[in-house]
Design a protein around this motif. Structure first.
Motif, PDB file in Angstrom:
ATOM      1  N   ALA A 296    -129.868 -29.440  63.608  1.00 27.58           N
ATOM      2  CA  ALA A 296    -131.131 -29.517  64.088  1.00 27.58           C
ATOM      3  C   ALA A 296    -131.684 -29.082  65.326  1.00 27.58           C
ATOM      4  O   ALA A 296    -130.691 -29.182  66.020  1.00 27.58           O
ATOM      5  N   ALA A 297    -132.915 -28.789  65.420  1.00 31.89           N
ATOM      6  CA  ALA A 297    -133.602 -28.258  66.543  1.00 31.89           C
ATOM      7  C   ALA A 297    -135.017 -28.539  66.814  1.00 31.89           C
ATOM      8  O   ALA A 297    -135.627 -28.757  65.709  1.00 31.89           O
ATOM      9  N   PRO A 298    -135.445 -28.709  68.093  1.00 31.77           N
ATOM     10  CA  PRO A 298    -136.851 -28.920  67.803  1.00 31.77           C
ATOM     11  C   PRO A 298    -137.665 -27.674  67.926  1.00 31.77           C
ATOM     12  O   PRO A 298    -137.198 -26.619  67.957  1.00 31.77           O
ATOM     13  N   SER A 299    -139.103 -27.829  67.768  1.00 34.65           N
ATOM     14  CA  SER A 299    -140.091 -26.813  67.335  1.00 34.65           C
ATOM     15  C   SER A 299    -140.547 -26.407  68.958  1.00 34.65           C
ATOM     16  O   SER A 299    -140.981 -25.168  68.782  1.00 34.65           O
ATOM     17  N   GLU A 300    -140.321 -27.433  69.884  1.00 37.58           N
ATOM     18  CA  GLU A 300    -140.824 -26.851  71.123  1.00 37.58           C
ATOM     19  C   GLU A 300    -139.844 -26.958  72.024  1.00 37.58           C
ATOM     20  O   GLU A 300    -138.638 -27.675  71.793  1.00 37.58           O
ATOM     21  N   ILE A 301    -139.826 -26.175  73.158  1.00 34.78           N
ATOM     22  CA  ILE A 301    -139.067 -26.666  74.192  1.00 34.78           C
ATOM     23  C   ILE A 301    -138.695 -27.929  74.800  1.00 34.78           C
ATOM     24  O   ILE A 301    -139.642 -28.748  74.932  1.00 34.78           O
ATOM     25  N   ALA A 302    -137.457 -28.415  74.578  1.00 34.75           N
ATOM     26  CA  ALA A 302    -137.072 -30.044  74.857  1.00 34.75           C
ATOM     27  C   ALA A 302    -137.093 -30.292  76.365  1.00 34.75           C
ATOM     28  O   ALA A 302    -136.276 -29.808  76.820  1.00 34.75           O
ATOM     29  N   GLU A 303    -137.965 -31.448  76.464  1.00 35.71           N
ATOM     30  CA  GLU A 303    -137.594 -32.145  77.684  1.00 35.71           C
ATOM     31  C   GLU A 303    -136.347 -33.468  77.475  1.00 35.71           C
ATOM     32  O   GLU A 303    -135.862 -33.709  78.254  1.00 35.71           O
ATOM     33  N   ARG A 304    -136.589 -34.007  76.178  1.00 39.75           N
ATOM     34  CA  ARG A 304    -135.390 -34.900  75.760  1.00 39.75           C
ATOM     35  C   ARG A 304    -134.613 -34.158  74.809  1.00 39.75           C
ATOM     36  O   ARG A 304    -135.101 -33.396  73.988  1.00 39.75           O
TER      37      ARG A 304
ATOM     38  N   ARG B 299    -133.785 -21.026  72.263  1.00 39.72           N
ATOM     39  CA  ARG B 299    -134.484 -21.155  73.638  1.00 39.72           C
ATOM     40  C   ARG B 299    -135.384 -22.591  73.540  1.00 39.72           C
ATOM     41  O   ARG B 299    -135.909 -22.839  74.418  1.00 39.72           O
ATOM     42  N   ARG B 300    -135.262 -23.319  72.596  1.00 39.79           N
ATOM     43  CA  ARG B 300    -135.814 -24.286  72.790  1.00 39.79           C
ATOM     44  C   ARG B 300    -135.100 -25.547  73.528  1.00 39.79           C
ATOM     45  O   ARG B 300    -135.513 -26.717  73.738  1.00 39.79           O
ATOM     46  N   ASN B 301    -133.994 -25.081  73.836  1.00 35.53           N
ATOM     47  CA  ASN B 301    -133.013 -26.036  74.718  1.00 35.53           C
ATOM     48  C   ASN B 301    -132.455 -27.269  74.333  1.00 35.53           C
ATOM     49  O   ASN B 301    -131.943 -27.792  74.823  1.00 35.53           O
ATOM     50  N   CYS B 302    -132.218 -27.345  72.994  1.00 32.98           N
ATOM     51  CA  CYS B 302    -131.641 -28.702  72.240  1.00 32.98           C
ATOM     52  C   CYS B 302    -131.282 -28.220  70.791  1.00 32.98           C
ATOM     53  O   CYS B 302    -131.837 -27.617  70.279  1.00 32.98           O
ATOM     54  N   MET B 303    -130.063 -28.552  70.676  1.00 35.31           N
ATOM     55  CA  MET B 303    -129.668 -28.805  69.258  1.00 35.31           C
ATOM     56  C   MET B 303    -128.606 -29.663  68.891  1.00 35.31           C
ATOM     57  O   MET B 303    -128.311 -30.706  69.867  1.00 35.31           O
TER      58      MET B 303
ATOM     59  N   THR C 117    -135.420 -40.887  67.467  1.00 35.22           N
ATOM     60  CA  THR C 117    -135.998 -39.426  67.902  1.00 35.22           C
ATOM     61  C   THR C 117    -135.818 -38.209  66.919  1.00 35.22           C
ATOM     62  O   THR C 117    -136.032 -37.224  67.378  1.00 35.22           O
ATOM     63  N   GLU C 118    -135.756 -38.836  65.763  1.00 35.66           N
ATOM     64  CA  GLU C 118    -135.287 -37.647  64.748  1.00 35.66           C
ATOM     65  C   GLU C 118    -136.822 -36.848  64.705  1.00 35.66           C
ATOM     66  O   GLU C 118    -136.585 -35.413  64.226  1.00 35.66           O
TER      67      GLU C 118
ATOM     68  N   ALA D  28    -124.833 -40.359  55.183  1.00 36.78           N
ATOM     69  CA  ALA D  28    -123.896 -40.972  53.917  1.00 36.78           C
ATOM     70  C   ALA D  28    -124.667 -41.209  52.591  1.00 36.78           C
ATOM     71  O   ALA D  28    -125.811 -41.732  52.838  1.00 36.78           O
ATOM     72  N   PRO D  29    -123.731 -41.268  51.615  1.00 39.28           N
ATOM     73  CA  PRO D  29    -124.643 -41.914  50.496  1.00 39.28           C
ATOM     74  C   PRO D  29    -125.208 -43.228  50.528  1.00 39.28           C
ATOM     75  O   PRO D  29    -124.324 -44.112  50.841  1.00 39.28           O
ATOM     76  N   GLY D  30    -126.285 -43.415  50.169  1.00 40.22           N
ATOM     77  CA  GLY D  30    -126.939 -44.538  50.151  1.00 40.22           C
ATOM     78  C   GLY D  30    -127.242 -44.944  51.309  1.00 40.22           C
ATOM     79  O   GLY D  30    -127.645 -46.247  51.634  1.00 40.22           O
ATOM     80  N   LYS D  31    -127.217 -44.427  52.348  1.00 37.85           N
ATOM     81  CA  LYS D  31    -127.606 -44.758  53.653  1.00 37.85           C
ATOM     82  C   LYS D  31    -128.543 -43.834  54.421  1.00 37.85           C
ATOM     83  O   LYS D  31    -128.757 -42.766  54.063  1.00 37.85           O
ATOM     84  N   GLU D  32    -129.303 -44.282  55.390  1.00 36.51           N
ATOM     85  CA  GLU D  32    -130.234 -43.373  56.118  1.00 36.51           C
ATOM     86  C   GLU D  32    -129.706 -42.386  56.976  1.00 36.51           C
ATOM     87  O   GLU D  32    -128.424 -42.514  57.313  1.00 36.51           O
ATOM     88  N   ARG D  33    -130.295 -41.262  57.192  1.00 42.01           N
ATOM     89  CA  ARG D  33    -129.748 -40.098  58.099  1.00 42.01           C
ATOM     90  C   ARG D  33    -129.623 -40.799  59.505  1.00 42.01           C
ATOM     91  O   ARG D  33    -130.485 -41.531  60.086  1.00 42.01           O
ATOM     92  N   GLU D  34    -128.658 -40.642  60.262  1.00 39.66           N
ATOM     93  CA  GLU D  34    -128.525 -41.240  61.608  1.00 39.66           C
ATOM     94  C   GLU D  34    -127.974 -39.778  62.415  1.00 39.66           C
ATOM     95  O   GLU D  34    -127.524 -38.860  61.930  1.00 39.66           O
ATOM     96  N   GLY D  35    -128.151 -39.994  63.563  1.00 38.06           N
ATOM     97  CA  GLY D  35    -127.874 -39.146  64.779  1.00 38.06           C
ATOM     98  C   GLY D  35    -126.214 -39.254  65.161  1.00 38.06           C
ATOM     99  O   GLY D  35    -126.032 -40.378  65.020  1.00 38.06           O
ATOM    100  N   VAL D  36    -125.795 -38.007  65.666  1.00 39.13           N
ATOM    101  CA  VAL D  36    -124.438 -38.169  65.733  1.00 39.13           C
ATOM    102  C   VAL D  36    -124.152 -37.560  67.333  1.00 39.13           C
ATOM    103  O   VAL D  36    -123.688 -38.305  67.846  1.00 39.13           O
ATOM    104  N   ALA D  37    -124.882 -36.588  67.689  1.00 38.50           N
ATOM    105  CA  ALA D  37    -124.630 -35.900  68.842  1.00 38.50           C
ATOM    106  C   ALA D  37    -125.766 -34.828  69.083  1.00 38.50           C
ATOM    107  O   ALA D  37    -126.274 -34.166  68.057  1.00 38.50           O
ATOM    108  N   SER D  38    -125.979 -34.487  70.512  1.00 41.59           N
ATOM    109  CA  SER D  38    -126.941 -33.519  70.926  1.00 41.59           C
ATOM    110  C   SER D  38    -126.352 -32.948  72.234  1.00 41.59           C
ATOM    111  O   SER D  38    -125.659 -33.495  73.029  1.00 41.59           O
ATOM    112  N   ILE D  39    -127.013 -31.753  72.131  1.00 39.36           N
ATOM    113  CA  ILE D  39    -126.736 -31.070  73.526  1.00 39.36           C
ATOM    114  C   ILE D  39    -127.741 -30.161  73.926  1.00 39.36           C
ATOM    115  O   ILE D  39    -128.676 -29.502  73.351  1.00 39.36           O
TER     116      ILE D  39
END
Length: 129
Positions: free
Chosen positions: A97-105, A30-34, A112-113, A40-51
């Motif tokens: 991943a998911a947000p802790s509050e109802i997402a507007e974005r 119900r937070r409205n966003c997933m 935006t991590e 990857a090894p040796g790299k920072e975490r990066e966003g892939v996709a969301s909905i």
């Protein structure tokens, strides 16, 4: 405790496909966003996709546009990441991943991590050349 559970990872040759799944409890849904992130090894975490779980509006990182598709099943509280035309550079641990509050974005991006509070344990995807 992990409230999000990923499945579907594994090893595949370049050009192949995999589908990841992530299921979460109703209060997360119900937070409205997933989102999906990867590291990857040796790299920072990066966003892939969301909905947005309501409405289904999606966001994709440029590196996966045209190859990956994010979708959701609201009846099952499950989000999917269909990955086609996989490349060795897609090798990473993938996190749901998911947000802790109802997402507007709902944008899975490094900038935006911080919007995402709940994380799965991660699942390995390995693409060989």
């Amino acid at each position: 405790a992990q409230v999000l559970r990923e499945s579907g990872g594994g090893s595949v040759q370049a050009g192949g496909s995999l589908r990841l799944s992530c299921v979460g409890p109703g209060y997360i849904w119900r937070r409205n966003c997933m989102g999906w992130f990867r590291q990857a090894p040796g790299k920072e975490r990066e966003g892939v996709a969301s909905i947005f779980t309501i409405g289904g509006v999606t966001y994709y990182a440029d590196s996966v546009k045209g190859r990956f598709t994010i979708s959701r099943d609201n009846d099952k509280n499950t989000v999917y990441l269909q990955m086609n035309s996989l490349e060795p550079d897609d090798t990473a641990i993938y996190y749901c991943a998911a947000p802790s509050e109802i997402a507007e974005r709902c944008i899975a991006d490094t900038s935006t991590e911080g919007d995402f509070t709940y994380w799965g344990q991660g699942i390995q995807v390995t693409v060989s050349s």
